[in-house]
Design an enzyme around this catalytic site. Structure first.
Site, PDB file in Angstrom:
ATOM      1  N   GLU A 137       0.870  -1.200   0.014  1.00  0.00           N
ATOM      2  CA  GLU A 137      -0.208  -0.114   0.144  1.00  0.00           C
ATOM      3  C   GLU A 137       0.854   1.410  -0.101  1.00  0.00           C
ATOM      4  O   GLU A 137       0.783   2.024   0.952  1.00  0.00           O
ATOM      5  CB  GLU A 137      -1.116   0.124   1.112  1.00  0.00           C
ATOM      6  CG  GLU A 137      -1.932  -1.189   1.266  1.00  0.00           C
ATOM      7  CD  GLU A 137      -2.999  -0.873   2.329  1.00  0.00           C
ATOM      8  OE1 GLU A 137      -2.866  -0.020   3.121  1.00  0.00           O
ATOM      9  OE2 GLU A 137      -3.778  -1.977   2.394  1.00  0.00           O
TER      10      GLU A 137
ATOM     11  N   GLU B  61      -5.524  -8.187   0.669  1.00  0.00           N
ATOM     12  CA  GLU B  61      -5.873  -7.848   2.080  1.00  0.00           C
ATOM     13  C   GLU B  61      -7.591  -7.563   2.004  1.00  0.00           C
ATOM     14  O   GLU B  61      -7.819  -6.939   0.595  1.00  0.00           O
ATOM     15  CB  GLU B  61      -5.576  -6.610   2.679  1.00  0.00           C
ATOM     16  CG  GLU B  61      -3.929  -6.713   3.003  1.00  0.00           C
ATOM     17  CD  GLU B  61      -3.626  -5.465   4.006  1.00  0.00           C
ATOM     18  OE1 GLU B  61      -4.401  -4.778   4.414  1.00  0.00           O
ATOM     19  OE2 GLU B  61      -2.407  -5.217   3.987  1.00  0.00           O
TER      20      GLU B  61
END
Ligand code: IFM
Length: 483
Positions: free
Chosen positions: A199, A389
């Site tokens: 991320e 995720e």
């Protein structure tokens, strides 16, 4: 309550191993699965965590200081002034945690390696013990038939590098590549899947833009854009370093939390608009990583504040990857076609009362798990996509009977996985899913107040208790179908 469900509750209350599935010879409870609910054969079910969020042991075995140690120890930065000093104690309890994974039936585990354990100062001499813990973990996983998938950077930048500018410095991108190559050379005999960053958009925007994550900076646009550029450059250089150092057959890719644009109505014109929006709203991240150029709209938007870059940078950033990992929690935008505008799309406002989970940023939009991978496959012709995720925080507390009835999470997973199954059934090349997270853990600026785990952690005793959702997930894995 069905007999099957009651039996699951009873087992959960009595043991750490949750199993609500029917077993051979238990014909009465044997579930039947609608073929339309099945996932593809070989679909990879996994779970995910990150070093600073679970390990603790921050001063052990020569680990250097990370920006999250500094940030969390600064009063007022993290809710309740929580730190990751102890976290879930996973560094010493990893064998128990691997047993929890085995009880779930996961086939893969995504964890991250703490850069400051390997290079306490970020560069220079590697610590001789830096990878010992990860070697033990990897061996334990393999002994349980669980494939280790390792992330190289999940936000715990060595403080020494931050002192020299962190991601604002181009040197950090180079240092990251050196660290990535070092690790790949040493664990590549057993770890066949590596992620570069986790991320980029989160650690850059929250850490260098909004100042609510480490290192807590609020940079002006030009410097923020440059930091973002160095982070994507670091990804590309790390891909190259891993390829140079790892054994043949090692696969590498990013794990990016893309801005998912959902067509407001599923018609051709809105779908095209949502694709265009997804490309533009991820321009500084996945788009440049997969196309090797910043879009015209991005350059126009950044204007005089655009990052400085070279053609060589762009080529490195777009170094070919073997798969794309995407982290998806929520639809970021609903999009409609806007044929009269230059972009061809418009964002549809999301109202303040839009349903969300315990964490207000987590808007409930299960269809994000359909549209996210579908857009990635279509826009960039990606053949192997993993959901790296997905999950949610809930108000999880053990009830009087000791069971954690996390019905929010059960509902969330059932709805999101329904959309993921829809994607696979439609031929979107999603190969696997890593549920965030195995355990409750240190949720960054929220400290320990947000619980994302399938297992409840009592932070006083460090006891792990499977939640109701652990039973659901185990059953989905066992059936390879919605349950
Ligand atoms: O806990 C985080 C994780 O570290 C990165 N992705 C989102 C999760 C939930 O906020």
């Amino acid at each position: 309550m069905s007999a099957l469900t009651r039996r699951g509750f009873a087992r959960m209350a009595g043991t750490t191993a949750v199993c609500v599935s029917a077993t051979a010879g238990d014909a009465a409870a044997q579930p039947t699965t609608d073929i339309a609910q099945r996932f593809p054969q070989d679909f990879l079910w996994g779970t995910a965590t990150a070093s600073y969020q679970i390990e603790g042991a921050v001063t052990e075995d020569g680990r250097g200081l990370s920006i999250w140690d500094t940030f969390s120890r600064t009063p007022g930065k993290v809710r309740n002034n929580d730190t990751g000093d102890v976290a879930t104690g996973h560094y010493h309890r990893f064998k128990d945690d691997v047993r929890l994974m085995a009880a779930l039936g996961v086939k893969a585990y995504r964890f991250s390696i703490a850069w400051p354990r390997v290079f306490p100062q970020g560069t220079g001499a590697a610590h001789p013990k830096g990878l010992d813990f990860y070697n033990r973990l990897i061996d334990e996983l393999l002994a349980h038939g669980i494939a280790p998938w390792a992330t190289l950077y999940h936000w715990d930048l060595p403080q020494a590098l931050q002192d020299r500018g962190g991601w604002e410095s181009r040197d950090t991108a180079r240092a990251f590549a050196d660290y990535a190559g070092h690790v790949a050379a040493r664990i590549g005999d057993r770890v066949k899947h590596l992620f570069t960053h986790n991320e980029i958009s989160a650690f850059i925007e929250l850490g260098y833009g909004q100042g609510i994550h480490a290192p807590g900076l609020k940079l002006p646009p030009k410097r923020l854009n440059q930091a973002r550029h160095h982070a994507v450059l670091g990804h590309g250089l790390a891909v190259q370093a891993i390829r140079a150092a790892a054994q043949p057959g090692t696969r590498v890719g990013p794990a990016e939390n893309i801005n998912v644009c959902v067509p407001v109505i599923e018609t051709e014109e809105h779908i095209r608009a949502a694709e265009r929006a997804t490309r533009e709203l991820n321009a500084g991240y996945l788009t440049v990583m997969l196309e090797g150029r910043y879009t015209e709209a991005f350059l126009a938007w950044t204007g005089a504040d655009a990052p400085s870059f070279t053609a060589e940078d762009l080529a490195a950033i777009a170094s070919p990857v073997d798969f794309v990992g995407i982290n998806i929690y929520a639809p970021h935008n609903y999009v409609r076609a806007a044929p009269d505008t230059p972009s061809g799309f418009a964002l549809v406002p999301i109202t303040a009362t839009f349903p969300h989970m315990q964490t207000p940023w987590l808007k409930v939009g299960p269809e994000a798990l359909y549209w996210g991978p579908r857009h990635v496959a279509k826009l960039w012709n990606v053949k192997d996509i993993y959901i790296t995720e997905n999950g949610c925080a809930g108000t999880d507390t053990p009830a009087a009977d000791g069971i954690v009835y996390d019905t929010d999470r059960v509902m969330f997973l059932r709805n999101y996985l329904t959309q993921l199954q829809r994607a696979t059934a439609a031929g979107v090349p999603v190969r696997g899913y890593f549920l965030w997270s195995l355990l409750d853990n240190f949720e960054w600026a929220d400290g320990y107040a947000s619980r994302f785990g399938l297992h409840y952690v009592d932070y006083v005793t460090q006891k792990r208790t499977p939640k109701l959702s652990a039973g659901l997930y185990r059953e989905i894995i066992a059936r390879n179908a919605l349950a």
